[in-house]
Scaffold this active site. Structure first.
Site, short mmCIF file in Angstrom:
data_model
loop_
_atom_site.label_atom_id
_atom_site.label_comp_id
_atom_site.label_asym_id
_atom_site.label_seq_id
_atom_site.Cartn_x
_atom_site.Cartn_y
_atom_site.Cartn_z
N PRO A 90 -45.81 12.30 8.82
CA PRO A 90 -45.10 11.93 7.59
C PRO A 90 -44.00 12.94 7.27
O PRO A 90 -44.13 14.13 7.52
CB PRO A 90 -46.19 11.96 6.52
CG PRO A 90 -47.48 12.16 7.21
CD PRO A 90 -47.23 12.59 8.60
N GLY A 94 -45.26 18.71 4.59
CA GLY A 94 -45.84 20.01 4.95
C GLY A 94 -46.65 19.97 6.23
O GLY A 94 -47.51 20.83 6.46
N GLY A 96 -45.27 19.86 9.39
CA GLY A 96 -44.48 20.31 10.54
C GLY A 96 -43.59 19.24 11.14
O GLY A 96 -43.21 19.33 12.31
N SER A 98 -40.40 18.47 10.74
CA SER A 98 -39.05 18.86 11.22
C SER A 98 -39.13 19.62 12.54
O SER A 98 -38.33 19.40 13.44
CB SER A 98 -38.31 19.68 10.16
OG SER A 98 -39.02 20.86 9.88
N ALA A 99 -40.12 20.49 12.66
CA ALA A 99 -40.28 21.25 13.91
C ALA A 99 -40.64 20.31 15.04
O ALA A 99 -40.07 20.39 16.15
CB ALA A 99 -41.36 22.31 13.74
N ALA A 100 -41.56 19.38 14.77
CA ALA A 100 -42.00 18.45 15.81
C ALA A 100 -40.86 17.54 16.24
O ALA A 100 -40.74 17.19 17.42
CB ALA A 100 -43.18 17.63 15.30
N ASP A 141 -44.37 26.84 12.80
CA ASP A 141 -44.43 25.38 12.96
C ASP A 141 -43.98 24.96 14.35
O ASP A 141 -44.65 24.19 15.04
CB ASP A 141 -43.54 24.68 11.92
CG ASP A 141 -44.10 24.76 10.52
OD1 ASP A 141 -45.04 25.54 10.30
OD2 ASP A 141 -43.58 24.06 9.64
C1 MEV Z 1 -44.29 25.84 6.55
O1 MEV Z 1 -45.07 24.95 7.34
C2 MEV Z 1 -44.88 27.21 6.58
C3 MEV Z 1 -44.13 28.25 5.77
O2 MEV Z 1 -44.88 29.45 5.88
C4 MEV Z 1 -42.73 28.45 6.27
C5 MEV Z 1 -42.66 29.14 7.61
O3 MEV Z 1 -43.59 29.81 8.03
O4 MEV Z 1 -41.58 29.03 8.24
C6 MEV Z 1 -44.09 27.89 4.29
#
Ligand code: MEV
Length: 307
Positions: A90, A94, A96, A98-100, A141
């Site tokens: 989704p 929170g 991940g 964007s990283a994925a 992430d």
């Molecule tokens: C985001 O998934 C985790 C944070 O700690 C940001 C990061 O580590 O880059 C909030």
């Protein structure tokens, strides 16, 4: 593809140099690249995206900035292609996403253009992308997204990645607040506060570091009671940092009242997701049901390492 992730302990403080523990989830971002006659076309049907890249434009969405950087870095700016993304993770929750997304696109480009990139190249380039999207990302992430391992992480060049061995998976529930949130905004907020009150924040981050280190031991010893307590305490510190929100608090309460050993926000906060640690499938199902009844989406999941 790139894995989505949850952070068990240490989000936010990890940006300030502490340890954090994160795990992959089964939801992934998938991408495919195929030939096109003119230009670079990005397709994400599920999100209604169909856009031909305009290089050098003042992009409104960070995904285009990140894609431009990736294509430049891989010397593919002048090639024509379709890039199609199939998102399971989704958006802005929170987990991940964007990283994925970056990991999946880099891997699809690598495969199509036979670039010979290894996992570490994928991790490094997706970190550059995370820095565009999040601004000052710790790198946790995109590391979990690349390798799909349960790890204890500490940022650095290169970062410290300590694999955590897990014989048997650990049941959790992921509760979704339904409130989309920008991790970049939350990271900036915590950074500004920590710069205004360095004395206090240094102490909070130190405590969060201890919790992350102890959580690794609790996982390895399968001490779920202690892991749950650590997660609850970690959530308290995240509250102190001001990154929770009413919906996440409600989900945390639902989880704790229905048998969770521990419950906490996961990821950037300000909305997004929370996780509840369970000791059985029965408790998982009960918590999921109660969350659904309160109007939230909730996923049954497990903590495990894919390698
Ligand atoms: C985001 O998934 C985790 C944070 O700690 C940001 C990061 O580590 O880059 C909030």
């Amino acid at each position: 593809f790139g894995y989505g992730k949850i952070i068990l302990t240490g989000e936010h403080s990890v940006v300030h140099g502490t340890h954090a523990v994160a795990a992959p989830i089964t939801l992934k971002m998938k991408a495919k690249v195929w030939d096109h006659d003119k230009g670079v076309r990005l397709l994400i049907p599920r999100w209604g995206v169909e856009q031909t890249m305009e290089f050098g434009a003042d992009h409104k969405y960070s995904i285009y900035k990140s894609l431009e950087m990736i294509l430049d870095h891989l010397d593919l700016r002048d090639k024509s292609m379709n890039i199609e993304v199939f998102p399971e993770v989704p958006r802005a929750m929170g987990m991940g996403g964007s990283a994925a997304l970056a990991v999946a696109i880099i891997r699809a480009l690598n495969k199509h253009f036979e670039l010979g990139l290894g996992d570490d190249d994928v991790r490094r380039l997706s970190f550059e992308s995370e820095n565009i999207v999040h601004g000052g990302a710790s790198g946790i992430d995109n590391t979990v997204s690349t390798y799909g391992n349960l790890i204890m992480y500490q940022k650095g060049t290169p970062p410290e990645m300590d694999m955590i061995n897990l014989e048997e998976s650990i049941p959790i529930v992921i509760g979704l607040s339904g409130v989309e949130s920008m991790t970049s905004k939350m990271v900036k907020q915590v950074r500004e506060q920590s710069e205004s009150y360095p004395k206090w924040y240094k102490e909070i981050f130190k405590q969060m570091d201890k919790l992350a280190i102890e959580s690794k031991a609790a996982i390895e010893n399968r001490n779920l009671q202690e892991l749950g307590m650590i997660m609850n305490m970690n959530h308290g510190y995240l509250n102190t940092l001001g990154v929770s929100c009413p919906e996440v608090e409600e989900l945390v309460q639902i989880a704790r009242h229905n048998g969770a050993l521990g419950a906490k926000l996961t990821g950037g906060g300000g909305g997004g997701a929370m996780i509840a640690l369970c000791d059985s499938e029965k408790v998982q199902k009960k918590i999921q049901k109660e969350m659904h009844q309160a109007g939230y989406d909730a996923l049954i999941a497990e903590i495990k390492s894919n390698k």
